[in-house]
Design an enzyme around this catalytic site. Structure first.
Site, PDB file in Angstrom:
ATOM      1  N   ARG A  25       0.855  -1.196   0.000  1.00 42.91           N
ATOM      2  CA  ARG A  25       0.000   0.000   0.000  1.00 42.91           C
ATOM      3  C   ARG A  25       0.892   1.246   0.000  1.00 42.91           C
ATOM      4  NH1 ARG A  25      -5.320  -0.189  -0.167  1.00 42.91           N
ATOM      5  NH2 ARG A  25      -5.339  -1.675   1.547  1.00 42.91           N
ATOM      6  N   ARG A  44      13.429  -6.156   4.969  1.00 43.84           N
ATOM      7  CA  ARG A  44      12.239  -6.992   5.257  1.00 43.84           C
ATOM      8  C   ARG A  44      11.070  -6.686   4.322  1.00 43.84           C
ATOM      9  NH1 ARG A  44      11.714  -9.466  10.650  1.00 43.84           N
ATOM     10  NH2 ARG A  44      13.805  -9.433  11.508  1.00 43.84           N
ATOM     11  N   ARG A  88      -0.956   7.355  10.876  1.00 39.57           N
ATOM     12  CA  ARG A  88      -1.338   5.990  10.494  1.00 39.57           C
ATOM     13  C   ARG A  88      -2.563   6.058   9.605  1.00 39.57           C
ATOM     14  NH1 ARG A  88      -2.953   0.954  10.523  1.00 39.57           N
ATOM     15  NH2 ARG A  88      -4.882   0.341  11.549  1.00 39.57           N
ATOM     16  N   ILE A  89      -2.528   5.305   8.510  1.00 37.25           N
ATOM     17  CA  ILE A  89      -3.701   5.172   7.652  1.00 37.25           C
ATOM     18  C   ILE A  89      -3.969   3.667   7.524  1.00 37.25           C
ATOM     19  CG2 ILE A  89      -3.601   7.345   6.355  1.00 37.25           C
ATOM     20  CD1 ILE A  89      -1.883   6.004   4.323  1.00 37.25           C
ATOM     21  N   THR A  91      -7.126   0.186   8.111  1.00 41.95           N
ATOM     22  CA  THR A  91      -8.503  -0.297   8.188  1.00 41.95           C
ATOM     23  C   THR A  91      -8.849  -0.643   9.634  1.00 41.95           C
ATOM     24  OG1 THR A  91      -7.769  -2.539   7.735  1.00 41.95           O
ATOM     25  CG2 THR A  91      -8.522  -1.242   5.848  1.00 41.95           C
ATOM     26  N   GLU A 182      -2.862  -0.932  15.951  1.00 50.72           N
ATOM     27  CA  GLU A 182      -1.588  -0.197  15.980  1.00 50.72           C
ATOM     28  C   GLU A 182      -1.585   1.157  16.673  1.00 50.72           C
ATOM     29  OE1 GLU A 182      -2.924  -1.359  13.021  1.00 50.72           O
ATOM     30  OE2 GLU A 182      -1.666  -3.134  12.769  1.00 50.72           O
ATOM     31  N   ASP A 205     -14.775  -3.733   7.933  1.00 42.06           N
ATOM     32  CA  ASP A 205     -15.648  -4.828   8.337  1.00 42.06           C
ATOM     33  C   ASP A 205     -16.433  -4.434   9.582  1.00 42.06           C
ATOM     34  OD1 ASP A 205     -12.623  -5.502   9.117  1.00 42.06           O
ATOM     35  OD2 ASP A 205     -13.924  -6.133  10.751  1.00 42.06           O
TER      36      ASP A 205
HETATM   37  N1  HPA Z   1      -9.903  -6.269  14.289  1.00 40.52           N
HETATM   38  C1  HPA Z   1      -8.662  -5.793  14.350  1.00 40.52           C
HETATM   39  N2  HPA Z   1      -8.128  -5.097  13.386  1.00 40.52           N
HETATM   40  C2  HPA Z   1      -8.846  -4.857  12.286  1.00 40.52           C
HETATM   41  C3  HPA Z   1     -10.144  -5.334  12.164  1.00 40.52           C
HETATM   42  C4  HPA Z   1     -10.696  -6.065  13.230  1.00 40.52           C
HETATM   43  O1  HPA Z   1     -11.847  -6.506  13.170  1.00 40.52           O
HETATM   44  N3  HPA Z   1     -10.595  -4.947  10.950  1.00 40.52           N
HETATM   45  C5  HPA Z   1      -9.610  -4.257  10.353  1.00 40.52           C
HETATM   46  N4  HPA Z   1      -8.546  -4.198  11.154  1.00 40.52           N
END
Ligand code: HPA
Length: 235
Positions: A25, A44, A88-89, A91, A182, A205
């Site tokens: 990303r 790494r 930080r970017i 999900t 994080e 999610d």
């Molecule tokens: N839990 C932890 N970290 C995450 C989640 C989650 O459901 N979804 C995206 N990052």
């Protein structure tokens, strides 16, 4: 002078850095948004790049997943390379009904189930907060861009595959908006070492409904948080 995990020379990393978990990303962001790009790290495969956005020098680098990995990279970036603004970017999973898929959560604070702060030897619990200046600017940017966003407490968890399927419900009750892995370590490293940090996440999610974005939708949902992140790069 390279560090244990970053091979850049001093001066090769900008004062402001975007930190996605996924190093690919970071590469995609450098390719898409930055000009005059140079790669400063591939130790790494944790790819890191410096370039320019609207004439402003900015870096982007992967951190890996989880607080230990974030803590290693953010420590080296601040302590050795003098990075000042760490954004930080990433999900996150929603744990509130009003926080929907693809919406943005900007961290006012991060809470945790980890013992990361133990190292500071405090006789209480430190609140891990984001930098107010970066937070304020990101909210202004999200408003101007007309994006659907939330500001509040995120849970930075050590556990993705939790054996208790209801583990998040107590965090929901106390008002945390979403779970990621994080921000807490980033905020405390920044606080201790005198830098500014923020976390901007897109909801990928929902722990309430079990819905998930597809890989392609995840890529697209990053576009909105990149608009916010790019808008707040200091001069
Ligand atoms: N839990 C932890 N970290 C995450 C989640 C989650 O459901 N979804 C995206 N990052």
């Amino acid at each position: 002078m390279p560090t244990t995990h970053i091979e850049a020379k001093i001066g090769e990393i900008a004062e402001t850095i975007f930190l996605p978990g996924d190093p690919l990303r970071a590469k995609a962001i450098a390719d898409r948004y930055l000009s005059d790009v140079t790669r400063f790290n591939d130790v790494r495969n944790m790819l890191g790049y410096t370039g320019y956005y609207n004439g402003k020098r900015v870096s982007v680098m992967g951190t890996g997943m989880g607080m230990p990995s974030m803590a290693i990279y953010s420590y080296e970036l601040i302590k050795v390379y003098g990075v000042k603004n760490l954004i930080r970017i990433g999900t996150a999973g929603s744990i509130q009904k009003h926080v929907g898929l693809r919406e943005i959560v900007i961290a006012q604070a991060a809470s945790t189930d980890s013992n990361f702060a133990h190292q500071f030897g405090l006789d209480g619990h430190i609140a891990a907060v984001s930098d107010f200046g970066l937070l304020q600017k990101s909210v202004e940017a999200a408003e101007v861009l007309g994006l659907k966003y939330h500001v509040g407490n995120m849970l930075s968890s050590d556990v993705f595959y939790h054996f208790d399927p209801e583990h998040w419900k107590k965090w929901q009750k106390i008002g945390a908006l979403c779970i990621e892995m994080e921000a807490y370590a980033l905020f405390l490293n920044a606080a201790y070492l005198g830098a500014s940090a923020l976390a901007i996440t897109t909801i990928s999610d929902s722990l309430i409904t079990g819905e998930q974005l597809s890989h392609e939708e995840r890529q697209n949902s990053f576009v909105d948080i990149m608009k916010v992140a790019l808008a707040i790069v200091p001069e």
